[in-house]
Scaffold this motif. Structure first.
Motif: not given
Length: 193
Positions: A59, A64, A68, A71
């Motif tokens: 990401t 994002d 999700y 990261g």
């Protein structure tokens, strides 16, 4: 300060889900320090670090990262900046240059944040995610970052950036798995600082 409050393609705090999460985190809190701590602890504790948890997808954009739940440090710093800015708190991006294996070169960049707090001024925070040997905290005015500068060649980059460094964006948008990113971590030329 305006540059540290804007929404951008990467720090997209005006995305509906990011804005909703920012407002949820700040609900019933009164000071910018309380809000910043809540946002910091959410990103540090609830967003999985891609390498630590072997998570895909990679990401980059704040929205994002939130969608999700994962990261790399850079992407987590994008989300934290977005959550802070959505709450009207100036936030920027900071970087350290660290060794990859904690003892010897090669080096890579590590992403973290600076937040402007009314009572303290600019204050660096690191929402990378804690694990054994890593204990980043929110305790102004004292800094407690994830990684200290320890050996020659490591450094704190001196600036607070309103936007991510280009090499960070390139890495996060070029490679598609946590393993590929780990093999191509961004770095800088230390002679420029």
């Amino acid at each position: 300060m305006k540059a540290y409050l804007i929404s951008s393609n990467i720090i997209d705090w005006d995305h509906p889900e990011v804005l909703a999460k920012a407002k949820q985190l700040s609900k019933h809190l009164k000071t910018d320090t309380e809000v910043a701590k809540a946002c910091f602890e959410f990103v540090r504790d609830e967003i999985a670090h891609s390498w630590d948890f072997k998570c895909n997808p990679i990401t980059c954009k704040a929205s994002d990262v939130l969608e999700y739940g994962t990261g790399y440090c850079y992407a987590k710093s994008h989300l934290l900046a977005a959550l802070l800015r959505a709450n009207g708190i100036p936030a920027g991006l900071c970087y350290q240059r660290l060794t990859i294996n904690d003892e010897t070169p090669p080096f890579c960049l590590h992403g973290l944040n600076a937040v402007f707090l009314e009572d303290y001024g600019w204050y660096r925070i690191d929402a990378r995610g804690n694990k054994p040997g890593v204990n980043a905290q929110f305790c102004p005015p004292d800094e407690q970052l994830a990684f200290p500068i320890q050996i020659e060649g490591e450094m704190d980059l001196p600036d607070i950036y309103a936007d991510p460094l280009p090499q960070v964006i390139e890495t996060l948008t070029t490679y598609s798995t946590y393993l590929e990113v780990s093999e191509h971590l961004p770095d800088i030329n230390p002679d420029k600082f």
